[in-house]
Enzyme design. Structure first.
Site, PDB file in Angstrom:
ATOM      1  N   PHE A   1      29.188  78.118 -31.803  1.00  0.00           N
ATOM      2  CA  PHE A   1      27.885  77.526 -31.589  1.00  0.00           C
ATOM      3  C   PHE A   1      27.641  77.703 -30.010  1.00  0.00           C
ATOM      4  CE2 PHE A   1      24.965  74.220 -29.954  1.00  0.00           C
ATOM      5  CZ  PHE A   1      24.014  74.342 -30.680  1.00  0.00           C
TER       6      PHE A   1
ATOM      7  N   ASP B   1      33.334  79.921 -23.509  1.00  0.00           N
ATOM      8  CA  ASP B   1      32.250  78.649 -23.673  1.00  0.00           C
ATOM      9  C   ASP B   1      32.863  77.663 -23.762  1.00  0.00           C
ATOM     10  OD1 ASP B   1      30.524  77.009 -24.372  1.00  0.00           O
ATOM     11  OD2 ASP B   1      29.174  78.140 -25.779  1.00  0.00           O
TER      12      ASP B   1
ATOM     13  N   LYS C   1      28.338  69.575 -21.339  1.00  0.00           N
ATOM     14  CA  LYS C   1      28.512  68.350 -21.856  1.00  0.00           C
ATOM     15  C   LYS C   1      29.187  67.099 -20.764  1.00  0.00           C
ATOM     16  CE  LYS C   1      27.683  69.282 -26.664  1.00  0.00           C
ATOM     17  NZ  LYS C   1      27.811  70.836 -27.104  1.00  0.00           N
TER      18      LYS C   1
HETATM   19  C1  LIG Z   1      26.669  71.671 -27.173  1.00  0.00           C
HETATM   20  C2  LIG Z   1      27.210  73.109 -27.012  1.00  0.00           C
HETATM   21  C3  LIG Z   1      26.413  74.060 -26.479  1.00  0.00           C
HETATM   22  C4  LIG Z   1      24.926  73.780 -26.151  1.00  0.00           C
HETATM   23  O1  LIG Z   1      25.032  72.955 -25.087  1.00  0.00           O
HETATM   24  P1  LIG Z   1      23.496  72.231 -24.682  1.00  0.00           P
HETATM   25  O2  LIG Z   1      23.584  71.443 -23.621  1.00  0.00           O
HETATM   26  O3  LIG Z   1      23.004  71.232 -26.148  1.00  0.00           O
HETATM   27  O4  LIG Z   1      22.453  73.174 -24.413  1.00  0.00           O
HETATM   28  C5  LIG Z   1      26.845  75.453 -26.074  1.00  0.00           C
HETATM   29  N1  LIG Z   1      28.159  75.637 -26.530  1.00  0.00           N
HETATM   30  C6  LIG Z   1      28.890  74.826 -27.108  1.00  0.00           C
HETATM   31  C7  LIG Z   1      30.370  75.092 -27.252  1.00  0.00           C
HETATM   32  C8  LIG Z   1      28.458  73.491 -27.305  1.00  0.00           C
HETATM   33  O5  LIG Z   1      29.489  72.652 -28.015  1.00  0.00           O
END
Ligand SMILES: *Cc1c(COP(=O)(O)O)cnc(C)c1O
Length: 387
Positions: free
Chosen positions: A128, A215, A244
């Site tokens: 994701f 990521d 986050k």
């Molecule tokens: C939550 C998440 C995102 C997206 O972050 P947003 O702040 O909601 O745009 C991208 N990569 C990972 C691994 C995530 O857990």
């Protein structure tokens, strides 16, 4: 009450009015154990005094100027993040998706600068990366794509934890310029790859002049027991994104880069109105202060072990448990059966957790928990499963 908010979330019928540490209180006065922290956002718990103080001070001083001017708090944060990550430069934005957009643009810019036609990025099934068009395309989940076609071109997919598949792509696809991976799949269900996965990806990237993009939007900010999850290995990515937990609730994201990738962007390539403004940077600097002062990397490891051991002990012998796993305080209990109703049941019992993939209980509790609170989380999750 009439509700004019777009219907993008299946919301639970609860409204929290305050929080303190590991607990939230709703509008009826009921308290809840926050085992999810707004999906790995409030890693220092709620209303942490040092963060609250830093924000109150900054709010009374200066919220926002512009990236047209120098922002010393942003420079300070960039320096601190680079020092602890092994990266060289930082670009600040407001979310995880935006941090990943910056990483995707960096990779494409590198390819185009090198004369590679239609540069493409290897992405992983089950991943994701966000909800913008580029990051939803990068995401390895058809449900996230559905209805938003045409997706962007320039992405090549590989199964998670499959080095042979990436080697095959390297052999057959000269347009690839980068691999983008989560060191631990978060939304995908807390899946931890083989120990050698990142190291092998690093070797493939080195052999092919690709960027390795980690990521760490969810796994970063001390959650897994190191500031970034890749720091459990000996390798460095070329690009690292996080968001986050970085602001403990203030929106902030960052794309960090090293070596040549750190100097790819020049004025005019990329930008953000709000990105790295004084308020957001005050929050993130305060978060780094607390991570260091309270030794939260180490605490995340210790607490994660304690919780996994507790769950293993209490749930031993049950044949509905498929696996208990985790890294630091990214934790999962995978069940054999569908447990779609568990998040609502937990809420009723005063516990916030999340269910992913229909059968996985996901926990992302505060790094600031006491041992007793970690034990409370164990007993509440055990209650949820047993009752
Ligand atoms: C939550 C998440 C995102 C997206 O972050 P947003 O702040 O909601 O745009 C991208 N990569 C990972 C691994 C995530 O857990």
């Amino acid at each position: 009450m009439q509700n004019h908010v777009m219907n993008t979330y299946g919301r639970m019928p609860v409204n929290f009015v305050s929080g303190a540490g590991s607990y939230l209180t709703d509008s009826e006065g009921k308290t809840y154990f926050d085992g999810l922290t707004g999906i790995a956002v409030c890693g220092l718990g709620h209303a942490h005094p040092h963060v609250a103080e830093a924000l109150a001070h900054q709010a009374k001083t200066l919220l926002h100027t512009s990236n047209l001017y120098e922002i010393p708090l942003q420079t300070k944060l960039a320096n601190r993040l680079c020092e602890r990550s092994g990266m060289d430069n930082a670009f600040f934005c407001n979310s995880g998706a935006e941090a990943n957009e910056a990483a995707i643009k960096l990779a494409r810019l590198k390819g185009n600068n090198e004369g590679i036609k239609s540069p493409s990025i290897v992405v992983v099934d089950g991943s994701f990366h966000g909800r913008t068009m580029a990051t939803l395309t990068a995401t390895g989940n058809r449900k996230v794509h559905a209805g938003f076609e045409p997706l962007l071109s320039g992405f090549v997919r590989a199964p998670f934890n499959d080095i042979a598949a990436v080697e095959a792509i390297a052999a057959n696809n000269p347009s690839v310029v980068a691999v983008m991976v989560e060191p631990i799949l978060g939304e995908g269900g807390i899946y931890i790859p083989d120990d050698a996965y990142l190291t092998s990806l690093r070797a493939i990237c080195d052999a092919n002049n690709w960027l390795l993009i980690a990521d760490e939007v969810q796994s970063g900010n001390a959650r897994t027991g190191k500031f970034f999850a890749y720091q459990h290995t000996d390798i460095l990515p070329d690009v690292v994104t996080t968001a986050k937990g970085l602001g403990n609730g203030m929106p902030i994201g960052v794309c960090l880069a090293r070596g040549a990738a750190a100097n790819l962007f020049v004025p005019g390539n990329h930008g953000s109105t709000f990105g790295g403004n004084p308020m957001a940077c005050a929050a993130a600097n305060a978060v780094l202060d607390v991570i260091d002062a309270e030794g939260l990397e180490e605490r995340a490891l210790v607490l994660g072990e304690r919780i996994q051991n507790g769950l293993r002990e209490e749930l031993a012998g049950r044949n509905d448990i498929k696996e208990i796993r985790g890294a630091g305080l990214m934790l999962a209990v995978e069940m054999h059966q569908d447990i779609g109703g568990y998040a609502a049941k937990a809420l009723e019992q005063g516990l916030l957790i999340n269910v992913t993939q229909g059968n996985i209980i996901r926990m992302l509790p505060p790094l600031t928990m006491t041992d007793a609170e970690a034990d409370e989380l164990v007993s509440r999750v055990v209650d949820l499963i047993k009752n």
